[in-house]
Structures are given as structure tokens and as C-alpha cells.
Design a protein around this motif. Sequence first.
Motif, short mmCIF file in Angstrom:
data_model
loop_
_atom_site.label_atom_id
_atom_site.label_comp_id
_atom_site.label_asym_id
_atom_site.label_seq_id
_atom_site.Cartn_x
_atom_site.Cartn_y
_atom_site.Cartn_z
N THR A 89 0.85 -1.19 0.00
CA THR A 89 0.00 0.00 0.00
C THR A 89 0.89 1.24 0.00
O THR A 89 2.09 1.16 0.30
N GLU B 173 2.58 1.47 3.34
CA GLU B 173 3.68 0.53 3.50
C GLU B 173 4.90 0.97 2.69
O GLU B 173 6.04 0.77 3.11
N LYS C 8 3.48 -3.25 12.76
CA LYS C 8 2.49 -3.99 11.99
C LYS C 8 2.71 -3.80 10.49
O LYS C 8 2.62 -4.75 9.71
N HIS C 9 3.01 -2.55 10.09
CA HIS C 9 3.32 -2.29 8.68
C HIS C 9 4.57 -3.06 8.26
O HIS C 9 4.62 -3.65 7.16
N GLU D 84 5.77 -5.84 9.50
CA GLU D 84 5.46 -7.27 9.39
C GLU D 84 4.79 -7.58 8.06
O GLU D 84 5.10 -8.59 7.41
N ARG D 85 3.88 -6.71 7.63
CA ARG D 85 3.21 -6.92 6.35
C ARG D 85 4.18 -6.76 5.18
O ARG D 85 4.07 -7.48 4.17
N ARG E 61 6.18 -9.92 4.89
CA ARG E 61 5.38 -10.99 4.31
C ARG E 61 5.23 -10.82 2.80
O ARG E 61 5.35 -11.80 2.04
N LYS E 62 5.00 -9.60 2.37
CA LYS E 62 4.77 -9.36 0.95
C LYS E 62 6.04 -9.49 0.12
O LYS E 62 5.99 -9.89 -1.05
#
Length: 278
Positions: free
Chosen positions: A202, A205, A234-235, A237-238, A241-242
Motif C-alpha cells: 500500500t 507501506e 504492523k506495517h 510485518e506486512r 510478508r509481501k
Amino acid sequence: MTGTAAQLRRMRDLAVQIMHERDPDALHTLVLAELLRACDAEAAVCKEGDWQPDEGAMSIVTAPAARSVFDHPQARRLIRIGRPFAEHYASTGDSAPRQADALGRLHHLRDVRRFTPGGRFAFGIPLPGVHSPVRGYILFRPDAVFGPATLSYGVEVQPLLVAVDRQRVLLSQWRAGSADVSSGCHDCRAPVPADAAPYGLTPRETTVLLLLADALTATAIGRRLGITARTVNKHIERIYRKLGTRDRLSTVHRARLSGLLSTPCPSHRESRELRTAL
């Protein structure tokens, strides 16, 4: 719910929407339109620097009936001069939203409205930071002062405006990295930054990734973006993952290899640091 509370909720909702906007140039227009409506103003202006009377970019949203007034060159010249806001914020270090009339009395200006288009009332909301102190928003009305309710709204909404502006600056920086490389600079040592969309990042992010590349901690990133360290994590971590990574170093390395981040050449690095210092 009071009027001010409802206005703040609208701006908060807009701020959330803006965090998903990929075009940094669109952010000013969205914010200005909401400020115009919330403050019952005739025109809303975003000033982006310590300007000279006859030059400098600015964004203006007006009510239809006032468009011709604010399109006039003399009106734009008066706005660029920015009195009394430019003088006050540059000389005092103050960062609180202020009415022009109140600043006029404070600085012993007899008729502050002669510095505004058509003798209008004005209200300023600065964007605190290391940038020029006159940077921020100015609202105009033709026939009524901006009262206590608007002043209260300005104080409450200012942190949201700062957060949105920081998001815009970082997205602009990311876009500029692409322009630097595609312009043919032989010293730039990375491919043109790719669109983050194929990776599922996003815009928010993407800005966190930019700050990760500057080796900032989660706390420091949170201060830059106006969010908590927990939200930053949290951002992060995403992003891991991505991009299929497990730590910051490998994440930044993969982002550079994939073109999500560029490595600025020495001739660009100094200007980049100035743009991102908040």
C-alpha cells in the motif's frame, strides 16, 4: 455530536482514505476541499515554501463564486507574500494556528486585510517541522472572522494535516527517485523504482519501507509519520510478508534489487536528505 467533533471525524476519515492514495499530487486537493467545507471558507490555500511574491507553487481550492478573484495575479501575489503569517511564524518559532487579525494586532499592523485578496479575513494553520516556517494552509472568508470554533478545529486537526503532509513528502520522494534514475544520471546505481502495486504494498507501506531504508527505528518512523511504534511494526510485518523477507536488512536489499528503492547518487543524496528531514 458537536459540530467540531463531526468535522474532526470527517478529517480523520479523509486521512485514512489519503493513506491509500498513490498520487502525492492528489493529497493537497483532497485536504483543501475538506478544509474549505469544514471551516465555511471561500478559499483554501496550501503554501509549500518561503516564497517570493511572483513565484512559487501553491495549491488553491475555491468556492465557484470566488474562483475569478483568486485566479487574479494580484491575489496570488498577496497570498505568496503571506502577511502576516510569514513574518510571525518565521520570527517567533510559533506553530499554533492563528487568525490574521489577531496576528495583525500582535505585530502592530493597522490593517492586515490589505494584505489579503479583496480585504478578506484569513486563518493560518502552519505545518511544524524543519521546513520553512511559513509552510502550511491559509483559509479565506469575505465577511466574517474565523471564530473560536474554527480556531479549536485548526488546533485539533493540525496533527492530521502534518501526518498527511509527511505521507505526501515521502511519496513524492519515492517518485523523484524514479525520475532521477530515468533521467539518465550515470551515477545512479539502481534500476528505476517499480510500481509497488505488483508487490501488494500500500502507499503507507511504501512510505514505511522508504524510512526503513534510512535505518530508522520503529519509534523514529512513528514520529515521522505521526503513528505509534506498534502500528509501524504492523506495517513492517506486512512488508516482510509481501516481499518474502525476515529482517530489515534483507528487506531493504530485496527492495533495492527489485527496483522498489533506488540508491541516490552523491549529487542527489544531499537534496534527498533535505526533502525527507521532518
